[in-house]
Enzyme design. Structure first.
Site, PDB file in Angstrom:
ATOM      1  N   ASN A 169      -7.723  -2.837  14.251  1.00 14.31           N
ATOM      2  CA  ASN A 169      -9.110  -3.090  13.818  1.00 14.31           C
ATOM      3  C   ASN A 169      -9.207  -4.305  12.899  1.00 14.31           C
ATOM      4  O   ASN A 169     -10.245  -4.528  12.279  1.00 14.31           O
ATOM      5  CB  ASN A 169      -9.696  -1.845  13.128  1.00 14.31           C
ATOM      6  CG  ASN A 169      -8.945  -1.473  11.851  1.00 14.31           C
ATOM      7  OD1 ASN A 169      -7.976  -2.138  11.484  1.00 14.31           O
ATOM      8  ND2 ASN A 169      -9.380  -0.434  11.178  1.00 14.31           N
ATOM      9  N   GLU A 189      -9.898  -2.069   5.275  1.00 12.38           N
ATOM     10  CA  GLU A 189     -10.516  -1.760   6.552  1.00 12.38           C
ATOM     11  C   GLU A 189     -11.765  -2.622   6.762  1.00 12.38           C
ATOM     12  O   GLU A 189     -12.327  -3.142   5.798  1.00 12.38           O
ATOM     13  CB  GLU A 189     -10.922  -0.275   6.555  1.00 12.38           C
ATOM     14  CG  GLU A 189      -9.765   0.689   6.264  1.00 12.38           C
ATOM     15  CD  GLU A 189      -8.829   0.882   7.437  1.00 12.38           C
ATOM     16  OE1 GLU A 189      -8.745   0.000   8.317  1.00 12.38           O
ATOM     17  OE2 GLU A 189      -8.147   1.923   7.493  1.00 12.38           O
ATOM     18  N   HIS A 215      -7.392  -4.792  10.139  1.00 10.62           N
ATOM     19  CA  HIS A 215      -7.094  -4.560   8.715  1.00 10.62           C
ATOM     20  C   HIS A 215      -5.812  -5.276   8.293  1.00 10.62           C
ATOM     21  O   HIS A 215      -4.917  -5.499   9.105  1.00 10.62           O
ATOM     22  CB  HIS A 215      -7.072  -3.063   8.352  1.00 10.62           C
ATOM     23  CG  HIS A 215      -5.882  -2.289   8.790  1.00 10.62           C
ATOM     24  ND1 HIS A 215      -5.919  -0.928   9.032  1.00 10.62           N
ATOM     25  CD2 HIS A 215      -4.590  -2.635   9.021  1.00 10.62           C
ATOM     26  CE1 HIS A 215      -4.726  -0.496   9.374  1.00 10.62           C
ATOM     27  NE2 HIS A 215      -3.900  -1.511   9.375  1.00 10.62           N
ATOM     28  N   ASP A 255       0.815  -1.219   0.000  1.00 10.53           N
ATOM     29  CA  ASP A 255       0.000   0.000   0.000  1.00 10.53           C
ATOM     30  C   ASP A 255       0.846   1.266   0.000  1.00 10.53           C
ATOM     31  O   ASP A 255       2.066   1.212   0.191  1.00 10.53           O
ATOM     32  CB  ASP A 255      -0.969   0.000   1.204  1.00 10.53           C
ATOM     33  CG  ASP A 255      -0.327  -0.511   2.490  1.00 10.53           C
ATOM     34  OD1 ASP A 255       0.919  -0.528   2.568  1.00 10.53           O
ATOM     35  OD2 ASP A 255      -1.058  -0.889   3.409  1.00 10.53           O
TER      36      ASP A 255
HETATM   37  C1  F6R Z   1       1.512  -1.645   6.156  1.00 14.08           C
HETATM   38  C2  F6R Z   1       0.144  -2.115   6.223  1.00 14.08           C
HETATM   39  C3  F6R Z   1      -0.640  -2.153   7.489  1.00 14.08           C
HETATM   40  C4  F6R Z   1       0.185  -2.522   8.717  1.00 14.08           C
HETATM   41  C5  F6R Z   1      -0.682  -2.537   9.969  1.00 14.08           C
HETATM   42  C6  F6R Z   1       0.130  -2.834  11.220  1.00 14.08           C
HETATM   43  O1  F6R Z   1       2.026  -1.698   4.843  1.00 14.08           O
HETATM   44  O2  F6R Z   1      -0.374  -2.460   5.216  1.00 14.08           O
HETATM   45  O3  F6R Z   1      -1.709  -3.065   7.339  1.00 14.08           O
HETATM   46  O4  F6R Z   1       0.753  -3.800   8.508  1.00 14.08           O
HETATM   47  O5  F6R Z   1      -1.319  -1.306  10.120  1.00 14.08           O
HETATM   48  O6  F6R Z   1       1.037  -1.786  11.426  1.00 14.08           O
HETATM   49  P1  F6R Z   1       2.184  -1.891  12.522  1.00 14.08           P
HETATM   50  O7  F6R Z   1       3.088  -2.988  12.095  1.00 14.08           O
HETATM   51  O8  F6R Z   1       2.857  -0.551  12.493  1.00 14.08           O
HETATM   52  O9  F6R Z   1       1.506  -2.170  13.809  1.00 14.08           O
END
Ligand code: F6R
Length: 240
Positions: free
Chosen positions: A136, A143, A138, A67
């Site tokens: 959440n 989401e 995701h 992303d």
């Molecule tokens: C990052 C991504 C997100 C993160 C998720 C967890 O490229 O796609 O889904 O993997 O938000 O983030 P952290 O590892 O910072 O807790």
């Protein structure tokens, strides 16, 4: 879903890094799906270390990132482009032309997203996709929603994600939109590895692993993947 509970983030980095390293030795022209955020950073450090010791090379590897934020210049220190170069690409021998990161400022968003999925397909698909999980539930920026998403698309970030990520934008200019691989794109990867550490992830991990497979917890879809390995520390696994 193969769940492995280890003692800490360092042990996870080593275990995940060793899977990537074995993949690169066996198939130097691998296609890797990569993630940003805090969860993969120790793994990237471990891989950089293996590269510096001459044990692995990224020379023939191609990468696709999950992303990227919209409306943020690529050069901004908070773009996922900058993140990947700072945390991995600048420290190994990957060729910049083999790095694929969505252009969050593309004028034709649909063409950008469709072209990204088509490039993955053309290269034979992703061999290993690395994921983190949001509080959440995701994955990527998929989401909680009414339906599972399909291909790469533009998404409006939820309040929960904005709250989790706004620490990185102290001036308050946190983007509200992102481009992300869809659930359909992610599920096509031959192998998926998800890393979750810390107590804040425990509820989402429970919903992912023990809850119903439903778009209200996007990560729950991984229960349906033939080769999804989930690496947790004890805190993230505490509600299982
Ligand atoms: C990052 C991504 C997100 C993160 C998720 C967890 O490229 O796609 O889904 O993997 O938000 O983030 P952290 O590892 O910072 O807790």
């Amino acid at each position: 879903m193969d769940i492995r509970i280890l003692n800490n983030a360092q042990e996870i980095a080593q275990a995940v890094g060793d899977i990537f390293s074995a993949q690169l030795k066996e198939q130097p022209r691998s296609i890797l799906g990569l993630a940003t955020g805090a969860s993969p950073v120790p793994t990237y450090q471990y891989l950089i270390d293996l590269y510096k010791k001459g044990k692995i090379s990224f020379k023939d590897v191609k990468t696709f990132n999950l992303d990227e934020y919209c409306d943020l210049p690529r050069e901004d220190r908070n773009s996922y482009y900058s993140f990947m170069f700072e945390n991995l690409f600048s420290h190994v021998d990957i060729l910049p032309e083999n790095v694929n990161i969505l252009d969050g400022n593309a004028v034709d968003v649909d063409a950008e997203c469709a072209g990204f999925d088509a490039r993955i397909e053309k290269m034979g698909g992703i061999d290993i996709q690395l994921l983190g999980i949001g509080t959440n539930g995701h994955i990527g920026f998929n989401e909680p929603a009414e339906a599972f998403t399909e291909g790469t698309f533009k998404v409006k970030l939820t309040n929960s994600t904005i709250q989790s990520n706004k620490i990185y934008f102290p001036d308050g200019h946190m983007p509200r939109y992102a481009l992300t691989m869809g659930i359909g794109s992610i599920m096509k990867a031959k192998k998926i590895i998800l890393i979750a550490t810390g107590e804040a992830k425990a509820q989402a991990v429970k919903a992912m692993a023990k809850g119903e497979v439903a778009p209200a917890c996007p990560a729950s879809v991984l229960q349906n993947h033939a080769d999804a390995v989930i690496f947790l520390d004890k805190a993230a696994a505490s509600l299982l």
